[in-house]
Design an enzyme around this catalytic site. Structure first.
Site, mmCIF file in Angstrom:
data_model
loop_
_atom_site.group_PDB
_atom_site.id
_atom_site.type_symbol
_atom_site.label_atom_id
_atom_site.label_comp_id
_atom_site.label_asym_id
_atom_site.label_seq_id
_atom_site.Cartn_x
_atom_site.Cartn_y
_atom_site.Cartn_z
ATOM 1 N N GLU A 1 -6.050 -11.137 -1.283
ATOM 2 C CA GLU A 1 -6.859 -10.964 -0.057
ATOM 3 C C GLU A 1 -8.347 -10.835 -0.374
ATOM 4 O O GLU A 1 -8.985 -9.854 0.022
ATOM 5 C CB GLU A 1 -6.400 -9.702 0.704
ATOM 6 C CG GLU A 1 -4.911 -9.639 0.965
ATOM 7 C CD GLU A 1 -4.477 -8.412 1.772
ATOM 8 O OE1 GLU A 1 -5.337 -7.684 2.303
ATOM 9 O OE2 GLU A 1 -3.256 -8.176 1.858
ATOM 10 N N GLU B 1 0.804 -1.241 0.000
ATOM 11 C CA GLU B 1 0.000 0.000 0.000
ATOM 12 C C GLU B 1 0.832 1.284 0.000
ATOM 13 O O GLU B 1 0.589 2.186 0.796
ATOM 14 C CB GLU B 1 -0.957 -0.020 1.197
ATOM 15 C CG GLU B 1 -1.867 -1.238 1.188
ATOM 16 C CD GLU B 1 -2.764 -1.336 2.427
ATOM 17 O OE1 GLU B 1 -2.654 -0.501 3.335
ATOM 18 O OE2 GLU B 1 -3.584 -2.270 2.475
HETATM 19 C C1 XIL Z 1 -6.173 -6.889 8.491
HETATM 20 C C2 XIL Z 1 -6.425 -8.074 9.419
HETATM 21 O O1 XIL Z 1 -7.305 -8.977 8.778
HETATM 22 C C3 XIL Z 1 -7.001 -7.600 10.726
HETATM 23 O O2 XIL Z 1 -7.075 -8.677 11.682
HETATM 24 C C4 XIL Z 1 -6.147 -6.472 11.332
HETATM 25 O O3 XIL Z 1 -6.778 -5.967 12.487
HETATM 26 C C5 XIL Z 1 -5.949 -5.364 10.318
HETATM 27 O O4 XIL Z 1 -5.398 -5.896 9.129
HETATM 28 N N1 XIL Z 1 -4.876 -5.158 3.864
HETATM 29 C C6 XIL Z 1 -3.866 -5.982 4.304
HETATM 30 C C7 XIL Z 1 -4.106 -6.871 5.463
HETATM 31 O O5 XIL Z 1 -2.814 -6.057 3.647
HETATM 32 O O6 XIL Z 1 -2.943 -7.077 6.236
HETATM 33 C C8 XIL Z 1 -5.207 -6.354 6.370
HETATM 34 O O7 XIL Z 1 -5.472 -7.337 7.358
HETATM 35 C C9 XIL Z 1 -6.441 -6.026 5.550
HETATM 36 C C10 XIL Z 1 -6.139 -4.961 4.533
#
Ligand code: XIL
Length: 375
Positions: A268, A163
């Site tokens: 994701e 990001e």
């Molecule tokens: C999220 C997790 O799922 C949560 O448990 C945590 O509180 C915050 O992060 N993008 C990403 C992930 O790259 O690491 C994030 O994961 C969601 C958004």
């Protein structure tokens, strides 16, 4: 006995089951996601340190049976693995890599450099002042050398930088960018490659369908390659909703990145079904709760469940069309009750973004993703 369609089908499945048993594995293995999509891409999910402390249970069973790639949801993030300058928590990471070895999963490292879930001491002097370019670079490199070095040879890929680009295509004005400059990205990739030359190195981000962001990521890939710095892939997060993004734009980004000669990881996926005015995955955002924004507390209406399944099917049709460029497709969680989307971007809602329901029942979207490959 007349051979009607019903007992013909029953006979077929008995036959399949008995030949499966003879071969020493279970019938379910034939229609696990990893088996159905084995000629297309790796099929992944996430795991937590807590789950890895258990020795059995439905979560571990599903992760073993259905998936062949795993990412740690949180435990490899700076805040958890390296909470203080001299403190490292490698136990969950070791359990993760051992689990992946035992069950034949490709292990994905998430994440080396990110503006979120990084403790503030990283960016500050003891007096709380910005630490400055050289010292921050040293800290970043030290972190990468230690963590990627610890995992050397055992990971399939690393999300090296997460990001770093805004939706408008400019660099995010994170502490990394402000104190080091845009070359923190190149330095991170270079260091990661030195620490673990066999891991694929990925740039990972959300909202990758946005044209300005697509162009910026293409420019980043070109710039790294022009400097001789290895970047092997792009992670497109895929935190999507029922009506966003436009899948045509998402597909254009897959094509644009693949044209640069890198592999695509859809890293994701979750499919939010709740009203969501905020279409981003910047995890620090929180909007106010209101009951109308939380309409399915008593259960997901079948019509919405179907809509989600349509959406999943449409997405996977696009992904299958580009399977040559796509290395891995990972969901961000197993069962609806476990998803971060119950608390993001609004805390305390009841969301249904994943493939299994709260009691691990198979959802319509899961049936559709299997059916897409069983015809
Ligand atoms: C999220 C997790 O799922 C949560 O448990 C945590 O509180 C915050 O992060 N993008 C990403 C992930 O790259 O690491 C994030 O994961 C969601 C958004």
């Amino acid at each position: 006995m007349a051979l009607n369609r019903r007992n013909f089908l029953a006979g077929l499945s008995l036959l399949a089951a008995s030949s499966a048993l003879r071969k020493g594995f279970e019938f379910e293995d034939f229609h696990s996601l990893k088996a159905l999509y084995k000629d297309d891409f790796l099929f992944g999910n996430i795991i937590t340190g807590k789950q890895l402390e258990k020795s059995s249970g439905p979560e571990l069973e599903l992760l073993e049976r259905e998936f062949n790639a795993l990412t740690m949801e949180n435990d490899m993030k700076w805040q958890l693995v390296h909470p203080a300058p001299e403190v490292w928590h490698f136990d969950p990471v070791n359990r993760f890599m051992d689990f992946c070895d035992r069950h034949g999963h490709q292990a994905i490292g998430h994440v080396l450099v990110w503006h979120s879930q990084t403790p503030s001491w990283v960016f500050e002097t003891e007096q709380g002042k910005p630490i400055g370019r050289q010292q921050l670079l040293d800290r970043m490199k030290g972190h990468i050398q230690t963590l990627a070095g610890h995992c050397k040879g055992r990971l399939y890929a690393w999300d090296v930088v997460n990001e770093a680009i805004e939706d408008n295509g400019t660099f995010r004005k994170s502490a990394w960018y402000q104190q080091i400059g845009a070359d923190f990205i190149a330095e991170a990739f270079r260091t990661a490659h030195e620490a673990d030359p066999s891991a694929q190195l990925l740039y990972n981000d959300y909202n990758m369908h946005i044209p300005a962001k697509r162009r910026a990521v293409v420019a980043l890939i070109r710039s790294l390659k022009a400097q001789g710095i290895p970047i092997h892939g792009v992670g497109m997060q895929g935190h999507i909703g029922l009506d966003y993004p436009d899948l045509n734009e998402f597909e254009k980004s897959i094509k644009a990145f693949a044209n640069e000669g890198v592999k695509i990881h859809i890293s994701e996926i979750d499919i939010d079904v709740l009203p969501n005015p905020y279409r981003s995955a910047e995890i620090s955002t929180r909007l106010n709760y209101a009951p109308w924004k939380d309409p399915y507390r008593e259960g997901l209406p079948p019509a919405v469940s179907d809509e989600q399944a349509d959406r999943g099917e449409a997405l996977f049709k696009v992904l299958l069309n580009h399977k040559e460029s796509i290395e891995r497709v990972s969901f961000w969680g197993l069962a609806d009750g476990m998803s971060w989307k119950n608390n993001f971007p609004i805390r305390g809602r009841v969301n249904y973004p994943l493939l299994w329901g709260r009691n691990f029942e198979e959802k319509e979207i899961l049936r559709r993703l299997r059916a897409l490959k069983s015809q």
